[in-house]
Design a protein around this motif. Structure first.
Motif, PDB file in Angstrom:
ATOM      1  N   GLY A   1       0.812  -1.209   0.000  1.00 44.27           N
ATOM      2  CA  GLY A   1       0.000   0.000   0.000  1.00 44.27           C
ATOM      3  C   GLY A   1       0.846   1.261   0.000  1.00 44.27           C
ATOM      4  O   GLY A   1       0.506   2.252  -0.656  1.00 44.27           O
ATOM      5  N   MET A   2       1.977   1.232   0.727  1.00 45.58           N
ATOM      6  CA  MET A   2       2.848   2.403   0.769  1.00 45.58           C
ATOM      7  C   MET A   2       3.449   2.698  -0.595  1.00 45.58           C
ATOM      8  O   MET A   2       3.590   3.870  -0.978  1.00 45.58           O
ATOM      9  CB  MET A   2       3.973   2.187   1.781  1.00 45.58           C
ATOM     10  CG  MET A   2       4.894   3.389   1.948  1.00 45.58           C
ATOM     11  SD  MET A   2       6.474   2.964   2.703  1.00 45.58           S
ATOM     12  CE  MET A   2       7.245   2.006   1.381  1.00 45.58           C
ATOM     13  N   ASN A   3       3.828   1.669  -1.338  1.00 50.98           N
ATOM     14  CA  ASN A   3       4.407   1.886  -2.663  1.00 50.98           C
ATOM     15  C   ASN A   3       3.441   2.620  -3.583  1.00 50.98           C
ATOM     16  O   ASN A   3       3.855   3.493  -4.357  1.00 50.98           O
ATOM     17  CB  ASN A   3       4.802   0.542  -3.289  1.00 50.98           C
ATOM     18  CG  ASN A   3       6.172   0.072  -2.869  1.00 50.98           C
ATOM     19  OD1 ASN A   3       7.171   0.406  -3.488  1.00 50.98           O
ATOM     20  ND2 ASN A   3       6.233  -0.677  -1.785  1.00 50.98           N
ATOM     21  N   ILE A   4       2.166   2.294  -3.489  1.00 51.76           N
ATOM     22  CA  ILE A   4       1.169   2.948  -4.338  1.00 51.76           C
ATOM     23  C   ILE A   4       0.919   4.383  -3.874  1.00 51.76           C
ATOM     24  O   ILE A   4       0.977   5.331  -4.670  1.00 51.76           O
ATOM     25  CB  ILE A   4      -0.152   2.157  -4.327  1.00 51.76           C
ATOM     26  CG1 ILE A   4       0.079   0.710  -4.816  1.00 51.76           C
ATOM     27  CG2 ILE A   4      -1.193   2.858  -5.198  1.00 51.76           C
ATOM     28  CD1 ILE A   4       0.605   0.596  -6.213  1.00 51.76           C
ATOM     29  N   THR A   5       0.643   4.571  -2.573  1.00 52.32           N
ATOM     30  CA  THR A   5       0.330   5.916  -2.071  1.00 52.32           C
ATOM     31  C   THR A   5       1.534   6.847  -2.163  1.00 52.32           C
ATOM     32  O   THR A   5       1.386   8.030  -2.480  1.00 52.32           O
ATOM     33  CB  THR A   5      -0.161   5.841  -0.619  1.00 52.32           C
ATOM     34  OG1 THR A   5       0.847   5.221   0.204  1.00 52.32           O
ATOM     35  CG2 THR A   5      -1.456   5.047  -0.520  1.00 52.32           C
ATOM     36  N   ALA A   6       2.735   6.314  -1.896  1.00 55.07           N
ATOM     37  CA  ALA A   6       3.935   7.160  -1.964  1.00 55.07           C
ATOM     38  C   ALA A   6       4.217   7.602  -3.391  1.00 55.07           C
ATOM     39  O   ALA A   6       4.578   8.760  -3.636  1.00 55.07           O
ATOM     40  CB  ALA A   6       5.139   6.402  -1.403  1.00 55.07           C
TER      41      ALA A   6
ATOM     42  N   ILE B   1       2.029  -8.502  -5.080  1.00 59.78           N
ATOM     43  CA  ILE B   1       0.931  -7.610  -4.693  1.00 59.78           C
ATOM     44  C   ILE B   1       1.035  -6.279  -5.424  1.00 59.78           C
ATOM     45  O   ILE B   1       0.060  -5.776  -5.995  1.00 59.78           O
ATOM     46  CB  ILE B   1       0.922  -7.383  -3.170  1.00 59.78           C
ATOM     47  CG1 ILE B   1       0.673  -8.700  -2.429  1.00 59.78           C
ATOM     48  CG2 ILE B   1      -0.142  -6.363  -2.778  1.00 59.78           C
ATOM     49  CD1 ILE B   1       0.902  -8.598  -0.927  1.00 59.78           C
ATOM     50  N   VAL B   2       2.244  -5.707  -5.414  1.00 59.23           N
ATOM     51  CA  VAL B   2       2.429  -4.392  -6.023  1.00 59.23           C
ATOM     52  C   VAL B   2       2.288  -4.457  -7.544  1.00 59.23           C
ATOM     53  O   VAL B   2       1.735  -3.550  -8.170  1.00 59.23           O
ATOM     54  CB  VAL B   2       3.797  -3.789  -5.628  1.00 59.23           C
ATOM     55  CG1 VAL B   2       4.088  -2.529  -6.420  1.00 59.23           C
ATOM     56  CG2 VAL B   2       3.817  -3.473  -4.148  1.00 59.23           C
ATOM     57  N   ALA B   3       2.793  -5.531  -8.155  1.00 54.10           N
ATOM     58  CA  ALA B   3       2.656  -5.672  -9.604  1.00 54.10           C
ATOM     59  C   ALA B   3       1.183  -5.703 -10.010  1.00 54.10           C
ATOM     60  O   ALA B   3       0.781  -5.064 -10.991  1.00 54.10           O
ATOM     61  CB  ALA B   3       3.364  -6.945 -10.075  1.00 54.10           C
ATOM     62  N   ILE B   4       0.362  -6.425  -9.246  1.00 57.25           N
ATOM     63  CA  ILE B   4      -1.068  -6.507  -9.549  1.00 57.25           C
ATOM     64  C   ILE B   4      -1.754  -5.155  -9.336  1.00 57.25           C
ATOM     65  O   ILE B   4      -2.531  -4.686 -10.179  1.00 57.25           O
ATOM     66  CB  ILE B   4      -1.740  -7.596  -8.682  1.00 57.25           C
ATOM     67  CG1 ILE B   4      -1.215  -8.989  -9.082  1.00 57.25           C
ATOM     68  CG2 ILE B   4      -3.262  -7.546  -8.836  1.00 57.25           C
ATOM     69  CD1 ILE B   4      -1.702 -10.100  -8.174  1.00 57.25           C
ATOM     70  N   LEU B   5      -1.453  -4.496  -8.205  1.00 58.12           N
ATOM     71  CA  LEU B   5      -2.070  -3.202  -7.910  1.00 58.12           C
ATOM     72  C   LEU B   5      -1.629  -2.128  -8.907  1.00 58.12           C
ATOM     73  O   LEU B   5      -2.438  -1.289  -9.330  1.00 58.12           O
ATOM     74  CB  LEU B   5      -1.733  -2.770  -6.482  1.00 58.12           C
ATOM     75  CG  LEU B   5      -2.374  -3.571  -5.345  1.00 58.12           C
ATOM     76  CD1 LEU B   5      -1.895  -3.048  -3.991  1.00 58.12           C
ATOM     77  CD2 LEU B   5      -3.896  -3.512  -5.425  1.00 58.12           C
ATOM     78  N   SER B   6      -0.335  -2.147  -9.272  1.00 54.17           N
ATOM     79  CA  SER B   6       0.174  -1.156 -10.222  1.00 54.17           C
ATOM     80  C   SER B   6      -0.455  -1.334 -11.594  1.00 54.17           C
ATOM     81  O   SER B   6      -0.758  -0.359 -12.290  1.00 54.17           O
ATOM     82  CB  SER B   6       1.698  -1.262 -10.325  1.00 54.17           C
ATOM     83  OG  SER B   6       2.306  -0.965  -9.098  1.00 54.17           O
ATOM     84  N   TRP B   7      -0.652  -2.587 -12.007  1.00 54.66           N
ATOM     85  CA  TRP B   7      -1.296  -2.858 -13.292  1.00 54.66           C
ATOM     86  C   TRP B   7      -2.777  -2.467 -13.238  1.00 54.66           C
ATOM     87  O   TRP B   7      -3.297  -1.820 -14.156  1.00 54.66           O
ATOM     88  CB  TRP B   7      -1.173  -4.345 -13.621  1.00 54.66           C
ATOM     89  CG  TRP B   7      -2.116  -4.812 -14.692  1.00 54.66           C
ATOM     90  CD1 TRP B   7      -2.032  -4.562 -16.035  1.00 54.66           C
ATOM     91  CD2 TRP B   7      -3.301  -5.608 -14.497  1.00 54.66           C
ATOM     92  NE1 TRP B   7      -3.088  -5.150 -16.688  1.00 54.66           N
ATOM     93  CE2 TRP B   7      -3.877  -5.798 -15.783  1.00 54.66           C
ATOM     94  CE3 TRP B   7      -3.914  -6.173 -13.393  1.00 54.66           C
ATOM     95  CZ2 TRP B   7      -5.049  -6.530 -15.956  1.00 54.66           C
ATOM     96  CZ3 TRP B   7      -5.072  -6.904 -13.564  1.00 54.66           C
ATOM     97  CH2 TRP B   7      -5.635  -7.075 -14.842  1.00 54.66           C
ATOM     98  N   ALA B   8      -3.450  -2.817 -12.138  1.00 59.43           N
ATOM     99  CA  ALA B   8      -4.886  -2.585 -12.053  1.00 59.43           C
ATOM    100  C   ALA B   8      -5.230  -1.119 -11.834  1.00 59.43           C
ATOM    101  O   ALA B   8      -6.151  -0.587 -12.477  1.00 59.43           O
ATOM    102  CB  ALA B   8      -5.485  -3.429 -10.924  1.00 59.43           C
ATOM    103  N   LEU B   9      -4.499  -0.424 -10.948  1.00 55.81           N
ATOM    104  CA  LEU B   9      -4.864   0.929 -10.552  1.00 55.81           C
ATOM    105  C   LEU B   9      -4.076   2.012 -11.274  1.00 55.81           C
ATOM    106  O   LEU B   9      -4.609   3.079 -11.571  1.00 55.81           O
ATOM    107  CB  LEU B   9      -4.684   1.101  -9.039  1.00 55.81           C
ATOM    108  CG  LEU B   9      -5.524   0.189  -8.145  1.00 55.81           C
ATOM    109  CD1 LEU B   9      -5.188   0.430  -6.684  1.00 55.81           C
ATOM    110  CD2 LEU B   9      -7.012   0.403  -8.386  1.00 55.81           C
ATOM    111  N   LEU B  10      -2.784   1.744 -11.541  1.00 53.99           N
ATOM    112  CA  LEU B  10      -1.930   2.779 -12.120  1.00 53.99           C
ATOM    113  C   LEU B  10      -1.684   2.604 -13.615  1.00 53.99           C
ATOM    114  O   LEU B  10      -1.063   3.455 -14.239  1.00 53.99           O
ATOM    115  CB  LEU B  10      -0.577   2.809 -11.387  1.00 53.99           C
ATOM    116  CG  LEU B  10      -0.622   2.945  -9.862  1.00 53.99           C
ATOM    117  CD1 LEU B  10       0.783   3.035  -9.313  1.00 53.99           C
ATOM    118  CD2 LEU B  10      -1.439   4.169  -9.452  1.00 53.99           C
ATOM    119  N   GLY B  11      -2.125   1.469 -14.175  1.00 51.62           N
ATOM    120  CA  GLY B  11      -1.909   1.227 -15.596  1.00 51.62           C
ATOM    121  C   GLY B  11      -0.446   1.012 -15.945  1.00 51.62           C
ATOM    122  O   GLY B  11      -0.012   1.314 -17.062  1.00 51.62           O
ATOM    123  N   GLU B  12       0.343   0.472 -15.015  1.00 55.61           N
ATOM    124  CA  GLU B  12       1.779   0.275 -15.250  1.00 55.61           C
ATOM    125  C   GLU B  12       2.005  -0.842 -16.270  1.00 55.61           C
ATOM    126  O   GLU B  12       1.351  -1.887 -16.231  1.00 55.61           O
ATOM    127  CB  GLU B  12       2.473  -0.074 -13.931  1.00 55.61           C
ATOM    128  CG  GLU B  12       3.984  -0.187 -14.044  1.00 55.61           C
ATOM    129  CD  GLU B  12       4.636  -0.477 -12.709  1.00 55.61           C
ATOM    130  OE1 GLU B  12       5.539  -1.325 -12.670  1.00 55.61           O
ATOM    131  OE2 GLU B  12       4.231   0.144 -11.705  1.00 55.61           O
TER     132      GLU B  12
END
Length: 364
Positions: free
Chosen positions: A20-25, A289-300
């Protein structure tokens, strides 16, 4: 049973917190927040949260705080708080959350090397366990180099369809100014080295000062001073320290409460129970976790070099941990045999006749 489950549960919880910190930061940095400002606020919030916890749970039963313990806590603050976090957030500003998490997976390899240097670990190159640890270290470093300096073709992954609109706007505004993957990767690797140094120092300190809440509080307090001084020298404009933006405030509070106060306390406790390498086994979970969140939320987007490098790092990580596990299993029977031999020798000595021909009885 519970003593074996709790370290596992706590370390999984820590990885979700870091994700969560990686995304919010990343969003806060793209919103204009400076890395040094974010790190400073993180330490300040962590100190205020940890202070009552340390006072009520450990202050009355704490071990004596000696000058040497204070010196070790100072080293922990310089490596685990200031060095690790400053380098990480500056690197994250130039990189992506997925690359940031992937490069933290070299932590077990770096920890192993430093632990060998400071004689907390032994190589044992002639054994399969020692060879696995060395090979795993090499794979981790090689994967990190590949991930850092080679992109390759973009892997065609369909969009998730649930992109966060705010994140997309921030990314478009800062795409041209905040991207330098090579520099970002170098800083992220330097951050991991600093983190490994903290683990080694924390392992040594916890033997003489087993009070994780107090040590975390003091470390965050010293880190607040160190990061604050560096931040004030670097960012002298008052507007740079503003928390009026919701994403800045959320990111600072989240990083301080969850990823400093909670994470450092749980990690320090787990190190006391399971040792320094145990806490490293959960890092690949963070990457997923971060790879999935970054792809889903940030379009990475995911590139071939990132994927191959990440796979090599994970394989290397588990090679190191397999070697360590094998070493522990081989070491237990040896220590058991040594303890049994000492007990037998002790009994034999007690049965030795004295000068008058009587068996000695040391129990009375």
């Amino acid at each position: 049973m519970l003593s074996d489950f709790l370290p596992f549960f706590f370390m999984v919880l820590v990885q979700f917190g870091y994700a969560g910190m990686n995304i919010t930061a990343k969003l806060a940095l793209e919103a204009g927040m400076k890395p040094l400002v974010l790190v400073t606020y993180r330490q300040i919030f962590a100190t205020f949260v940890m202070l009552p916890v340390a006072y009520f749970l450990e202050w009355k039963t704490r071990p004596k705080i000696t000058k040497f313990i204070v010196f070790q806590i100072l080293l922990c603050s310089l490596t685990g708080a200031t060095g690790n976090q400053v380098l990480y957030f500056v690197g994250l500003a130039y990189s992506t959350p997925t690359i940031g998490c992937a490069l933290t997976n070299i932590l077990p390899a770096v920890t192993f090397v430093l632990a060998v240097v400071f004689r907390q670990e032994f190589v044992g190159i002639k054994t399969r366990a020692g060879q696995a640890k060395v090979l795993g270290t090499a794979l981790c470093v090689g994967g990190a180099m590949l991930l850092s300096f080679y992109n390759g073709e973009m892997i065609p992954i369909p969009n998730s369809g649930i992109h966060w609109g705010y994140a997309n706007r921030m990314s478009k505004q800062n795409a041209s100014t905040n991207s330098n993957l090579v520099l970002g990767s170098i800083l992220l690797m330097a951050s991991t080295v600093s983190w490994a140094a903290w683990i080694v120092i924390q392992t040594q300190m916890s033997k003489k000062f087993p009070a994780p809440y107090i040590s975390t509080t003091l470390m965050c307090f010293l880190g607040s001073i160190e990061c604050g001084l560096i931040g004030l020298i670097s960012e002298q404009k008052l507007s740079a320290w503003s928390l009026s933006s919701p994403i800045r405030l959320i990111s600072a509070i989240y990083a301080g409460v969850v990823c400093s106060a909670l994470a450092f306390s749980l990690t320090s406790w787990s190190i006391q129970k399971k040792g320094p390498l145990y806490v490293s086994v959960f890092n690949p979970l963070l990457l997923i976790i971060v790879a999935i969140l970054s792809w889903a939320l940030l379009g990475e987007k995911l590139f071939l070099g990132t994927a191959i490098g990440s796979v090599l790092i994970v394989i290397g990580l588990y090679a190191v941990l397999w070697g360590k596990d094998k070493e522990i299993k081989l070491d237990k029977p040896i220590k058991g045999a040594e303890a049994k031999t000492k007990k037998v020798n002790s009994v034999d000595m007690e049965m030795q006749p004295d000068a008058c021909g009587n068996a000695a009885n040391r129990g009375t």
